[in-house]
Design a protein around this motif. Structure first.
Motif, PDB file in Angstrom:
ATOM      1  N   VAL A  58       9.191  -6.759   0.622  1.00  9.45           N
ATOM      2  CA  VAL A  58       8.085  -7.619   0.198  1.00  9.45           C
ATOM      3  C   VAL A  58       7.086  -7.787   1.338  1.00  9.45           C
ATOM      4  O   VAL A  58       5.868  -7.784   1.124  1.00  9.45           O
ATOM      5  CB  VAL A  58       8.624  -8.991  -0.272  1.00  9.45           C
ATOM      6  N   ILE A  59       7.602  -7.924   2.562  1.00 12.63           N
ATOM      7  CA  ILE A  59       6.716  -8.056   3.725  1.00 12.63           C
ATOM      8  C   ILE A  59       5.858  -6.802   3.885  1.00 12.63           C
ATOM      9  O   ILE A  59       4.640  -6.883   4.089  1.00 12.63           O
ATOM     10  CB  ILE A  59       7.543  -8.305   5.003  1.00 12.63           C
ATOM     11  N   GLU A  60       6.484  -5.645   3.777  1.00 11.63           N
ATOM     12  CA  GLU A  60       5.733  -4.391   3.895  1.00 11.63           C
ATOM     13  C   GLU A  60       4.660  -4.295   2.808  1.00 11.63           C
ATOM     14  O   GLU A  60       3.519  -3.879   3.073  1.00 11.63           O
ATOM     15  CB  GLU A  60       6.686  -3.195   3.800  1.00 11.63           C
ATOM     16  N   ARG A  61       5.023  -4.722   1.599  1.00  8.44           N
ATOM     17  CA  ARG A  61       4.054  -4.666   0.495  1.00  8.44           C
ATOM     18  C   ARG A  61       2.887  -5.613   0.751  1.00  8.44           C
ATOM     19  O   ARG A  61       1.720  -5.267   0.506  1.00  8.44           O
ATOM     20  CB  ARG A  61       4.754  -5.026  -0.817  1.00  8.44           C
ATOM     21  N   MET A  62       3.182  -6.828   1.253  1.00  7.67           N
ATOM     22  CA  MET A  62       2.106  -7.782   1.517  1.00  7.67           C
ATOM     23  C   MET A  62       1.188  -7.290   2.629  1.00  7.67           C
ATOM     24  O   MET A  62      -0.042  -7.429   2.542  1.00  7.67           O
ATOM     25  CB  MET A  62       2.686  -9.152   1.877  1.00  7.67           C
ATOM     26  N   LEU A  63       1.759  -6.711   3.677  1.00  9.98           N
ATOM     27  CA  LEU A  63       0.933  -6.148   4.746  1.00  9.98           C
ATOM     28  C   LEU A  63      -0.008  -5.083   4.186  1.00  9.98           C
ATOM     29  O   LEU A  63      -1.189  -5.022   4.549  1.00  9.98           O
ATOM     30  CB  LEU A  63       1.818  -5.552   5.838  1.00  9.98           C
ATOM     31  N   THR A  64       0.515  -4.265   3.279  1.00  8.60           N
ATOM     32  CA  THR A  64      -0.295  -3.207   2.673  1.00  8.60           C
ATOM     33  C   THR A  64      -1.390  -3.803   1.796  1.00  8.60           C
ATOM     34  O   THR A  64      -2.547  -3.363   1.837  1.00  8.60           O
ATOM     35  CB  THR A  64       0.592  -2.267   1.852  1.00  8.60           C
ATOM     36  N   LEU A  65      -1.047  -4.821   0.997  1.00 12.41           N
ATOM     37  CA  LEU A  65      -2.029  -5.456   0.120  1.00 12.41           C
ATOM     38  C   LEU A  65      -3.144  -6.112   0.938  1.00 12.41           C
ATOM     39  O   LEU A  65      -4.314  -6.084   0.541  1.00 12.41           O
ATOM     40  CB  LEU A  65      -1.347  -6.504  -0.761  1.00 12.41           C
ATOM     41  N   MET A  66      -2.798  -6.691   2.070  1.00 10.63           N
ATOM     42  CA  MET A  66      -3.811  -7.317   2.917  1.00 10.63           C
ATOM     43  C   MET A  66      -4.719  -6.285   3.570  1.00 10.63           C
ATOM     44  O   MET A  66      -5.824  -6.605   3.995  1.00 10.63           O
ATOM     45  CB  MET A  66      -3.150  -8.182   3.998  1.00 10.63           C
ATOM     46  N   ARG A  97       3.394   0.535   7.916  1.00  8.70           N
ATOM     47  CA  ARG A  97       4.280   1.692   8.083  1.00  8.70           C
ATOM     48  C   ARG A  97       5.010   1.624   9.415  1.00  8.70           C
ATOM     49  O   ARG A  97       6.203   1.931   9.501  1.00  8.70           O
ATOM     50  CB  ARG A  97       3.482   2.998   7.989  1.00  8.70           C
ATOM     51  N   GLU A  98       4.296   1.224  10.450  1.00 11.81           N
ATOM     52  CA  GLU A  98       4.909   1.134  11.778  1.00 11.81           C
ATOM     53  C   GLU A  98       6.002   0.076  11.795  1.00 11.81           C
ATOM     54  O   GLU A  98       7.093   0.301  12.317  1.00 11.81           O
ATOM     55  CB  GLU A  98       3.832   0.795  12.816  1.00 11.81           C
ATOM     56  N   TRP A  99       5.717  -1.086  11.209  1.00 15.79           N
ATOM     57  CA  TRP A  99       6.708  -2.172  11.158  1.00 15.79           C
ATOM     58  C   TRP A  99       7.943  -1.731  10.385  1.00 15.79           C
ATOM     59  O   TRP A  99       9.072  -1.940  10.820  1.00 15.79           O
ATOM     60  CB  TRP A  99       6.087  -3.406  10.506  1.00 15.79           C
ATOM     61  N   SER A 100       7.707  -1.102   9.237  1.00 21.41           N
ATOM     62  CA  SER A 100       8.825  -0.660   8.401  1.00 21.41           C
ATOM     63  C   SER A 100       9.640   0.420   9.107  1.00 21.41           C
ATOM     64  O   SER A 100      10.878   0.411   9.077  1.00 21.41           O
ATOM     65  CB  SER A 100       8.306  -0.138   7.064  1.00 21.41           C
ATOM     66  N   GLY A 101       8.933   1.363   9.775  1.00 21.17           N
ATOM     67  CA  GLY A 101       9.638   2.441  10.480  1.00 21.17           C
ATOM     68  C   GLY A 101      10.495   1.913  11.610  1.00 21.17           C
ATOM     69  O   GLY A 101      11.653   2.300  11.768  1.00 21.17           O
ATOM     70  N   LYS A 102       9.935   1.013  12.411  1.00 21.14           N
ATOM     71  CA  LYS A 102      10.706   0.447  13.516  1.00 21.14           C
ATOM     72  C   LYS A 102      11.880  -0.387  13.008  1.00 21.14           C
ATOM     73  O   LYS A 102      12.956  -0.401  13.598  1.00 21.14           O
ATOM     74  CB  LYS A 102       9.804  -0.407  14.406  1.00 21.14           C
ATOM     75  N   ARG A 103      11.648  -1.094  11.890  1.00 17.48           N
ATOM     76  CA  ARG A 103      12.733  -1.892  11.314  1.00 17.48           C
ATOM     77  C   ARG A 103      13.871  -0.993  10.854  1.00 17.48           C
ATOM     78  O   ARG A 103      15.041  -1.268  11.108  1.00 17.48           O
ATOM     79  CB  ARG A 103      12.198  -2.709  10.126  1.00 17.48           C
ATOM     80  N   LEU A 162       3.240  -6.453  17.823  1.00 20.52           N
ATOM     81  CA  LEU A 162       2.908  -5.870  16.531  1.00 20.52           C
ATOM     82  C   LEU A 162       2.047  -6.815  15.697  1.00 20.52           C
ATOM     83  O   LEU A 162       1.151  -6.379  14.975  1.00 20.52           O
ATOM     84  CB  LEU A 162       4.191  -5.504  15.776  1.00 20.52           C
ATOM     85  N   VAL A 163       2.282  -8.133  15.791  1.00 23.20           N
ATOM     86  CA  VAL A 163       1.461  -9.079  15.034  1.00 23.20           C
ATOM     87  C   VAL A 163       0.000  -9.002  15.485  1.00 23.20           C
ATOM     88  O   VAL A 163      -0.925  -9.142  14.663  1.00 23.20           O
ATOM     89  CB  VAL A 163       2.020 -10.515  15.178  1.00 23.20           C
ATOM     90  N   ASP A 164      -0.222  -8.746  16.773  1.00 21.66           N
ATOM     91  CA  ASP A 164      -1.598  -8.595  17.264  1.00 21.66           C
ATOM     92  C   ASP A 164      -2.227  -7.309  16.729  1.00 21.66           C
ATOM     93  O   ASP A 164      -3.427  -7.264  16.436  1.00 21.66           O
ATOM     94  CB  ASP A 164      -1.614  -8.588  18.792  1.00 21.66           C
TER      95      ASP A 164
END
Length: 318
Positions: free
Chosen positions: A192-200, A207-213, A3-5
């Protein structure tokens, strides 16, 4: 693909930013990916990335925005776990000029160890771009289902503090910490992580990271509840077996001298050894509550204990 890739591929595909934002991202990628090197009194800019897409973005931006040629070199390095491939973007001839243009050298031609002031105090688009560049260069993201973190390995404490300050301007609290010999800036809170990913700019992978989490959390909660229910069932079954043995002993002690309501409750326990007290109450004639059936069995056992004690005392007095 990890996912990081996927996050880095999505970020590297962003190409509609304003020139100031592009420059902020490029400067952060150079700083966090490697930086400036002095070779025979000549400044060379070189940064390494684990993402080919990130390296290609920086090479293209150096050429298009700053007007300098940049080499893209594939570097293979052997590690105990296998061969790791990284991608190096290198500017040789115009390294000094690029360092000045990107703000990584100040006006006195001294290296800037954090991020250029015009980026940290720039507009929000520049701040977002700086975080995006830092993540592309040296960012890490936890897999869903594991302890949540988004982390950037920094080249030094000044760069870490600059990144913390940039996050603060985005309304996000990031923490700088030292892990062994490296400085890192870390986010732990999943929201906060989801928000930062979105801001970047990684809205899709956010959304995928948050959904899987969330899926992982729901599965974990379901497993915990199932284990909890299973443990309760085992405890209930064990208690029922122990109660049946005590009732059987009470019947032997008391013989025929047992009040009928207590005898009926005890017989229900013996006839239905795996049943719960609530189920025994429904089986009684007439049906009674769980507390009532429990009370009758308890009085039966107390009566047996009392009679057994009286008999023991009588034998001692003889």
């Amino acid at each position: 693909m990890a996912l990081v890739d996927e996050v880095k591929s999505e970020l590297a595909a962003i190409d509609d930013e304003l020139p100031a934002a592009k420059k902020a991202q490029a400067a952060a990628m150079i700083r966090f990916g490697g930086g400036l090197h002095l070779i025979q009194r000549h400044i060379v800019v070189e940064s390494q990335f684990d993402s080919l897409a990130a390296a290609q973005w920086l090479q293209r931006t150096i050429q298009e925005v700053y007007g300098h040629e940049a080499d893209l070199i594939k570097v293979a390095r052997k590690t105990p776990t296998g061969t790791v491939e990284r991608y190096s973007v290198r500017v040789l001839k115009a390294g000094g000029a690029l360092a000045l243009q990107s703000g990584l050298l100040d006006r006195r031609k001294r290296p800037v160890r954090g991020l250029p002031a015009e980026i940290v105090s720039g507009n929000i688009a520049q701040v977002k771009a700086a975080w995006r560049g830092a993540f592309l260069a040296h960012g890490e993201l936890s897999d869903p289902g594991k302890a949540s973190y988004l982390e950037i390995v920094c080249p030094g404490s000044e760069a870490a503090l600059a990144l913390v300050g940039a996050a603060r301007r985005l309304g996000i609290t990031a923490k700088a910490r030292q892990v062994r010999s490296s400085e890192r800036v870390t986010l732990r809170d999943p929201d906060v992580i989801e928000r930062m990913l979105t801001l970047m700019g990684a809205t899709r992978t956010a959304r995928e990271w948050s959904g899987k989490r969330n899926d992982g959390e729901y599965r974990g909660k379901a497993n915990r509840l199932a284990n909890f229910d299973d443990a309760n069932m085992r405890r209930s079954a064990k208690a029922a077996v122990e109660a049946s043995e005590k009732v059987q002993k009470a019947f032997k002690i008391l013989g025929d001298d047992i009040p009928e309501n207590l005898r009926a409750a005890g017989q229900l326990r013996l006839d239905h050894r795996d049943a719960s007290l609530e189920e025994l109450g429904r089986l009684a004639d007439p049906p009674v509550t769980k507390d009532a059936i429990a009370g009758r069995i308890r009085r039966l056992l107390q009566l047996a204990t009392k009679v057994e004690k009286q008999r023991a005392e009588a034998e001692q007095n003889q």
